[in-house]
Write a protein that holds these residues in place. Structure first.
Motif, PDB file in Angstrom:
ATOM      1  N   HIS A 206       2.693   5.027  -0.262  1.00  0.00           N
ATOM      2  CA  HIS A 206       1.997   4.905  -1.387  1.00  0.00           C
ATOM      3  C   HIS A 206       1.228   6.118  -1.956  1.00  0.00           C
ATOM      4  O   HIS A 206       0.752   6.242  -3.061  1.00  0.00           O
ATOM      5  CB  HIS A 206       1.139   3.696  -1.491  1.00  0.00           C
ATOM      6  CG  HIS A 206       1.852   2.250  -1.351  1.00  0.00           C
ATOM      7  ND1 HIS A 206       3.116   1.851  -2.248  1.00  0.00           N
ATOM      8  CD2 HIS A 206       1.858   1.401  -0.499  1.00  0.00           C
ATOM      9  CE1 HIS A 206       3.502   0.868  -1.795  1.00  0.00           C
ATOM     10  NE2 HIS A 206       2.707   0.392  -0.837  1.00  0.00           N
ATOM     11  N   PHE A 207       0.937   7.220  -1.068  1.00  0.00           N
ATOM     12  CA  PHE A 207      -0.110   8.085  -1.221  1.00  0.00           C
ATOM     13  C   PHE A 207       0.732   9.491  -1.151  1.00  0.00           C
ATOM     14  O   PHE A 207       0.419  10.588  -2.193  1.00  0.00           O
ATOM     15  CB  PHE A 207      -1.075   8.438  -0.168  1.00  0.00           C
ATOM     16  CG  PHE A 207      -2.255   7.495  -0.605  1.00  0.00           C
ATOM     17  CD1 PHE A 207      -3.463   7.925  -1.246  1.00  0.00           C
ATOM     18  CD2 PHE A 207      -2.413   5.917  -0.157  1.00  0.00           C
ATOM     19  CE1 PHE A 207      -4.628   7.241  -1.662  1.00  0.00           C
ATOM     20  CE2 PHE A 207      -3.319   5.258  -0.469  1.00  0.00           C
ATOM     21  CZ  PHE A 207      -4.556   5.808  -1.081  1.00  0.00           C
TER      22      PHE A 207
ATOM     23  N   HIS B 111      -1.981  11.656  -3.736  1.00  0.00           N
ATOM     24  CA  HIS B 111      -2.992  10.769  -4.730  1.00  0.00           C
ATOM     25  C   HIS B 111      -4.203  10.481  -3.878  1.00  0.00           C
ATOM     26  O   HIS B 111      -4.361  10.457  -2.798  1.00  0.00           O
ATOM     27  CB  HIS B 111      -2.433   9.118  -4.969  1.00  0.00           C
ATOM     28  CG  HIS B 111      -1.205   9.206  -5.676  1.00  0.00           C
ATOM     29  ND1 HIS B 111      -1.052   9.450  -6.950  1.00  0.00           N
ATOM     30  CD2 HIS B 111       0.072   8.843  -5.346  1.00  0.00           C
ATOM     31  CE1 HIS B 111       0.167   9.393  -7.433  1.00  0.00           C
ATOM     32  NE2 HIS B 111       0.721   8.845  -6.489  1.00  0.00           N
TER      33      HIS B 111
ATOM     34  N   VAL C 294      -5.428   4.807  -4.615  1.00  0.00           N
ATOM     35  CA  VAL C 294      -4.592   3.888  -4.868  1.00  0.00           C
ATOM     36  C   VAL C 294      -5.160   2.675  -5.138  1.00  0.00           C
ATOM     37  O   VAL C 294      -5.917   2.028  -4.072  1.00  0.00           O
ATOM     38  CB  VAL C 294      -3.246   3.825  -3.935  1.00  0.00           C
ATOM     39  CG1 VAL C 294      -2.372   2.608  -4.166  1.00  0.00           C
ATOM     40  CG2 VAL C 294      -2.458   5.307  -4.079  1.00  0.00           C
TER      41      VAL C 294
ATOM     42  N   GLU D 159      -2.155   0.832  -9.539  1.00  0.00           N
ATOM     43  CA  GLU D 159      -2.034   1.986 -10.167  1.00  0.00           C
ATOM     44  C   GLU D 159      -2.462   3.054  -9.242  1.00  0.00           C
ATOM     45  O   GLU D 159      -3.432   2.796  -8.369  1.00  0.00           O
ATOM     46  CB  GLU D 159      -2.922   2.052 -11.565  1.00  0.00           C
ATOM     47  CG  GLU D 159      -4.395   1.715 -11.497  1.00  0.00           C
ATOM     48  CD  GLU D 159      -5.089   1.741 -12.677  1.00  0.00           C
ATOM     49  OE1 GLU D 159      -4.861   2.406 -13.627  1.00  0.00           O
ATOM     50  OE2 GLU D 159      -5.992   0.954 -13.092  1.00  0.00           O
ATOM     51  N   ALA D 160      -2.363   4.239  -9.711  1.00  0.00           N
ATOM     52  CA  ALA D 160      -2.901   5.378  -8.881  1.00  0.00           C
ATOM     53  C   ALA D 160      -4.049   5.939  -9.803  1.00  0.00           C
ATOM     54  O   ALA D 160      -4.060   6.100 -11.024  1.00  0.00           O
ATOM     55  CB  ALA D 160      -1.865   6.436  -8.698  1.00  0.00           C
TER      56      ALA D 160
ATOM     57  N   PRO E 133      -4.976  11.472 -12.586  1.00  0.00           N
ATOM     58  CA  PRO E 133      -4.126  10.637 -11.653  1.00  0.00           C
ATOM     59  C   PRO E 133      -2.879  11.197 -10.926  1.00  0.00           C
ATOM     60  O   PRO E 133      -2.584  11.117  -9.990  1.00  0.00           O
ATOM     61  CB  PRO E 133      -3.738   9.322 -12.504  1.00  0.00           C
ATOM     62  CG  PRO E 133      -4.588   9.196 -13.477  1.00  0.00           C
ATOM     63  CD  PRO E 133      -5.080  10.661 -13.913  1.00  0.00           C
ATOM     64  N   GLN E 134      -2.225  12.175 -11.592  1.00  0.00           N
ATOM     65  CA  GLN E 134      -0.862  12.783 -11.200  1.00  0.00           C
ATOM     66  C   GLN E 134      -1.223  14.243 -10.777  1.00  0.00           C
ATOM     67  O   GLN E 134      -0.191  14.962 -10.532  1.00  0.00           O
ATOM     68  CB  GLN E 134       0.099  12.664 -12.279  1.00  0.00           C
ATOM     69  CG  GLN E 134       0.686  11.311 -12.554  1.00  0.00           C
ATOM     70  CD  GLN E 134       0.879  10.639 -11.348  1.00  0.00           C
ATOM     71  OE1 GLN E 134       1.846  11.349 -10.538  1.00  0.00           O
ATOM     72  NE2 GLN E 134       0.693   9.421 -11.245  1.00  0.00           N
TER      73      GLN E 134
END
Length: 382
Positions: A191-192, A200, A203, A214-215, A223-224
């Protein structure tokens, strides 16, 4: 007070300078908890603050080479002051790893002190207790203010806290701590870590179902985006998880993040605080991210075949040389070892200041250049 602005010509001279610098700082702050320097002077925080272990870590790094320095006694006094937050649940967070690895674990591994071992195991139990089976993540923080809900937040920084859990399993023979560290690391891989190796910062999970919500940008620009210090936390933490477990997936992930970090460096070799900044965003440097990455690279160099090892070690050397040239402080007028650290740019805090964790990783990288293990490294018998 004398002032020197000449830059040492090699890592040995920089190590000696850092030792003399630490001796001067001990005389002023003693057993305190410096965090960021303002106008040349380190400001100290309360013992529960997440950076409370880094000053002790610096002291133990120099004590290891020179036990007669007296630094070990100051580090023990810092450790004793951490007993208060260790017993106060509301003030604890996932960064108990940063805090007690560099105080109690270091003391125990150096001296065999049984009280230090118990303190570190207590901290490890607190960290293990933050694990949420739904989502397989270690919760980062307790509420910062009344009504705030942080129950679903996990952050990349926690990869650097996991060695406390691995150590606890090693020293007790109880695998439960290790299982939690592995579960959290597997979650990070899922997820990261993005496809390109960027990371990220935060999370957010649904803490009841474990589903990703969401991140969040956190200390990055958005976030991105690609927060530089978060990238270095991932580099180092994944490498340490590989060293503790031997899982090749962790080594491949560490390499992936490392290659992204190296490819994102500009010509001056010092990372910008976020690698994906719009042209109109503030472009502060972050020497702390560079120092952490240098130490991570030297750790990674221990894990790979000789031809790869040489490559990562050369990158570490280059990064250290850039940090020395662009950020090194060789003046008695400034208490930080590294200038130009970026603490929390989105919140406007410590945007261009020496940071104690930057100083720590800088000294740790220099110690590794001298053949020592890092204080986070597995079974580091000093």
């Amino acid at each position: 007070m004398t002032t020197s602005t000449s830059i040492p010509s090699n890592f040995q001279d920089v190590w000696q300078h850092a030792g003399h610098h630490t001796t001067r700082l001990v005389e002023r702050i003693g057993a305190s908890f410096p965090h960021a320097a303002h106008q040349g002077v380190y400001q100290c925080e309360e013992p529960h603050w997440w950076t409370a272990g880094f000053w002790s870590g610096i002291l133990w790094l120099f004590h290891r080479e020179d036990p007669a320095s007296g630094f070990g006694e100051i580090a023990r006094q810092c450790e004793e002051k951490l007993d208060m937050p260790l017993q106060e649940f509301d003030q604890l967070h996932h960064d108990v790893g940063f805090m007690w690895i560099l105080t109690s674990v270091a003391n125990y591994e150096l001296s065999g002190d049984a009280t230090s071992r118990r303190r570190a195991l207590t901290a490890a139990s607190h960290l293990a207790g933050r694990f949420n089976m739904k989502g397989s993540y270690i919760r980062a923080w307790n509420p910062w203010s009344e009504g705030e809900d942080n129950t679903g937040l996990a952050i990349i920084d926690c990869m650097m806290n996991l060695p406390l859990l691995y150590w606890a399993s090693e020293t007790t023979g109880d695998p439960r701590f290790r299982h939690i560290a592995i579960a959290h690391t597997n979650m990070v891989l899922n997820h990261f870590i993005r496809e390109d190796g960027s990371v990220h910062h935060i999370v957010k999970f649904n803490p009841d179902t474990g589903e990703v919500v969401e991140a969040l940008g956190g200390q990055g620009f958005a976030p991105q985006s690609a927060w530089a210090r978060g990238t270095s936390w991932a580099m180092y933490g994944l490498t340490l998880s590989y060293r503790y477990t031997g899982d090749p997936a962790y080594l491949q992930a560490a390499k992936k993040v490392t290659h992204f970090f190296l490819s994102a460096l500009g010509p001056d070799g010092v990372p910008t605080w976020d690698f994906r900044l719009p042209t109109d965003a503030p472009s502060y440097k972050d020497s702390s991210a560079g120092a952490c990455a240098a130490s991570a690279l030297l750790e990674l160099a221990r894990c790979v075949p000789a031809n790869e090892s040489q490559m990562y070690a050369q990158h570490a050397n280059s990064l250290l040389q850039h940090l020395i040239k662009a950020c090194g402080n060789f003046s008695d007028q400034e208490e930080g070892l590294l200038l130009h650290g970026a603490g929390h740019v989105p919140e406007g805090r410590n945007q261009d200041n020496p940071l104690i964790y930057g100083d720590y990783y800088f000294v740790e990288a220099l110690a590794k250049q001298r053949g020592y293990e890092g204080l986070f490294s597995p079974r580091a018998r000093y």
